[in-house]
Design a protein around this motif. Structure first.
Motif, PDB file in Angstrom:
ATOM      1  N   GLN A   6      25.951  58.629  80.390  1.00 56.46           N
ATOM      2  CA  GLN A   6      25.224  57.412  80.654  1.00 56.46           C
ATOM      3  C   GLN A   6      23.975  57.359  79.774  1.00 56.46           C
ATOM      4  N   ARG A   7      23.709  56.222  79.161  1.00 49.44           N
ATOM      5  CA  ARG A   7      22.553  56.067  78.295  1.00 49.44           C
ATOM      6  C   ARG A   7      21.534  55.165  78.981  1.00 49.44           C
ATOM      7  N   LEU A   8      20.255  55.434  78.768  1.00 48.57           N
ATOM      8  CA  LEU A   8      19.193  54.600  79.306  1.00 48.57           C
ATOM      9  C   LEU A   8      19.115  53.340  78.462  1.00 48.57           C
ATOM     10  N   ALA A   9      19.413  52.196  79.076  1.00 47.58           N
ATOM     11  CA  ALA A   9      19.540  50.946  78.330  1.00 47.58           C
ATOM     12  C   ALA A   9      18.247  50.574  77.614  1.00 47.58           C
ATOM     13  N   LEU A  76      14.224  63.521  79.016  1.00 45.52           N
ATOM     14  CA  LEU A  76      15.203  63.107  80.032  1.00 45.52           C
ATOM     15  C   LEU A  76      16.169  64.249  80.350  1.00 45.52           C
ATOM     16  N   ALA A  77      16.514  65.037  79.331  1.00 44.55           N
ATOM     17  CA  ALA A  77      17.414  66.171  79.555  1.00 44.55           C
ATOM     18  C   ALA A  77      16.697  67.288  80.297  1.00 44.55           C
ATOM     19  N   LEU A 285      11.793  44.843  81.069  1.00 44.82           N
ATOM     20  CA  LEU A 285      12.710  43.768  80.683  1.00 44.82           C
ATOM     21  C   LEU A 285      14.175  44.152  80.876  1.00 44.82           C
ATOM     22  N   VAL A 286      14.517  45.371  80.521  1.00 47.82           N
ATOM     23  CA  VAL A 286      15.926  45.772  80.475  1.00 47.82           C
ATOM     24  C   VAL A 286      16.397  46.425  81.772  1.00 47.82           C
ATOM     25  N   PHE A 297      21.624  43.010  71.999  1.00 48.47           N
ATOM     26  CA  PHE A 297      21.407  42.783  70.569  1.00 48.47           C
ATOM     27  C   PHE A 297      20.754  43.998  69.929  1.00 48.47           C
ATOM     28  N   PHE A 298      19.695  44.504  70.544  1.00 43.60           N
ATOM     29  CA  PHE A 298      18.969  45.637  69.976  1.00 43.60           C
ATOM     30  C   PHE A 298      19.693  46.963  70.196  1.00 43.60           C
ATOM     31  N   ALA A 299      20.399  47.097  71.327  1.00 41.67           N
ATOM     32  CA  ALA A 299      21.089  48.355  71.619  1.00 41.67           C
ATOM     33  C   ALA A 299      22.156  48.659  70.576  1.00 41.67           C
ATOM     34  N   ALA A 300      22.809  47.624  70.059  1.00 36.58           N
ATOM     35  CA  ALA A 300      23.825  47.833  69.029  1.00 36.58           C
ATOM     36  C   ALA A 300      23.225  48.497  67.791  1.00 36.58           C
TER      37      ALA A 300
END
Length: 365
Positions: A6-9, A76-77, A285-286, A297-300
């Protein structure tokens, strides 16, 4: 490498926002200014230039923000290797060294891209690079996090900032030629420096304080993990930490100028403060308000940041944009045509990155 975790959006979105300006976002302001005449675009264009020496602009934040975000992932790890037998630690060390070496090599490739190629003479190669600094800052931050306690990590960060200040103040000269950075790079840095200057902006000595940018990210990542799901607590900590860093950096600036080229300790505080506040904004925001279209848009871009960064040196995106949209651009006034080509550069890169993102393909060292 297909990501399964899982990634932090908000983290991916902020990394993508950071890289957006590298892949062509900065080129939008001049044509927008010419078309509209709005002063806001003139201000935006001025913020897309590095300061010549002392001072700070938004463009100066892009590099340290990326280092900060690499530290957030580390925090985070929250891994610790203390007390583990060597047999269990060796694979982790091996991966860390491999990551570092890959980034150093890719940095050399990037330095000599732009249609020139790596020189055959080793003495003409520029070894210092943005990617190498990211690699070293992450590597040493990881070693600190894996082998020391939390209080020691804070103490090390403070000691680095104060020690670096004392080293530079000891020379009594913060000029391009007379600084401690120039002396060390002329003495010990192999190859050539950036544009054959007396110092290299990614040189040896100035890499040391960059470790603190990564450690600041570690502290933020640890805060996110500790208060997972407690949005108010997370935002409160990030905003307070960011404001404290900014205040400290601005006050220190009066006796120890903010300077990106020398990566002064005051610059570390200013960039860390901005990074913390941006992380708080994107988290709001996210992850809190769930602005998924905004983040997508930015995550890509953010999920393959190293790939797209290398692409700016190795691929002529302007040529590709001109080949596809040149006819439309030619039919418009000059400013309009320039804007079309600039948007095309961003669009082509984003479409490729979006294709990788949709398939869960994330390329990293």
């Amino acid at each position: 490498m297909k990501a399964k975790k899982q990634r932090l959006a908000s983290l991916d979105a902020l990394r993508g926002f950071d890289m957006f300006w590298i892949i062509g976002g900065e080129a939008l302001f001049p044509p927008l200014l010419a078309l509209s005449g709005w002063s806001v675009f003139a201000f935006g264009h001025s913020q897309m230039q590095h300061t010549e020496w002392n001072g700070f602009t938004f463009y100066d934040l892009i590099f340290p923000l990326f280092i900060f975000l690499s530290g957030v992932t580390l925090g985070l790890a929250s891994k610790s290797l203390r007390g583990l037998p060597l047999a269990e630690r060796k694979p982790v060390y091996g991966k860390a060294v491999k990551r570092l070496l890959i980034l150093v090599v890719l940095g050399i490739v990037y330095n000599h891209g732009w249609g020139t190629g790596i020189p055959a003479d080793p003495g003409e190669i520029r070894y210092a690079s943005v990617l190498a600094r990211i690699g070293f800052a992450w590597f040493f931050a990881a070693m600190i996090v894996w082998h020391t306690g939390v209080r020691t990590q804070y103490a090390i960060a403070v000691a680095i900032l104060l020690g670096y200040w004392l080293i530079q103040a000891g020379f009594g000269d913060l000029t391009p030629v007379g600084s401690a950075n120039a002396r060390v790079d002329q003495c010990c840095l192999p190859g050539i420096t950036f544009r054959n200057r007396a110092y290299d902006p990614e040189g040896l000595l100035s890499t040391i304080p960059a470790i603190v940018n990564a450690l600041m990210g570690v502290f933020a990542g640890r805060w996110l993990r500790r208060y997972q799901g407690q949005h108010g607590k997370i935002l409160q900590g990030l905003v307070f930490g960011g404001s404290a860093c900014l205040l400290g950096g601005f006050l220190w600036h009066w006796i120890y100028p903010v300077n990106k080229a020398l990566w002064t300790s005051s610059f570390v505080l200013i960039t860390s403060g901005c990074s913390l506040l941006l992380l708080a904004l994107f988290y709001l925001l996210v992850d809190v308000w769930q602005w998924r279209r905004f983040s997508a848009f930015f995550a890509a871009i953010g999920c393959n940041a190293i790939l797209v960064y290398l692409g700016t040196s190795l691929v002529n995106w302007s040529y590709s944009s001109q080949s596809l949209f040149g006819g439309i651009a030619a039919a418009l006034p000059e400013a309009g045509g320039t804007l079309v080509i600039a948007i095309g550069v961003i669009l082509l890169q984003w479409l490729l990155l979006r294709w990788l993102y949709k398939r869960g393909i994330f390329i990293s060292p």
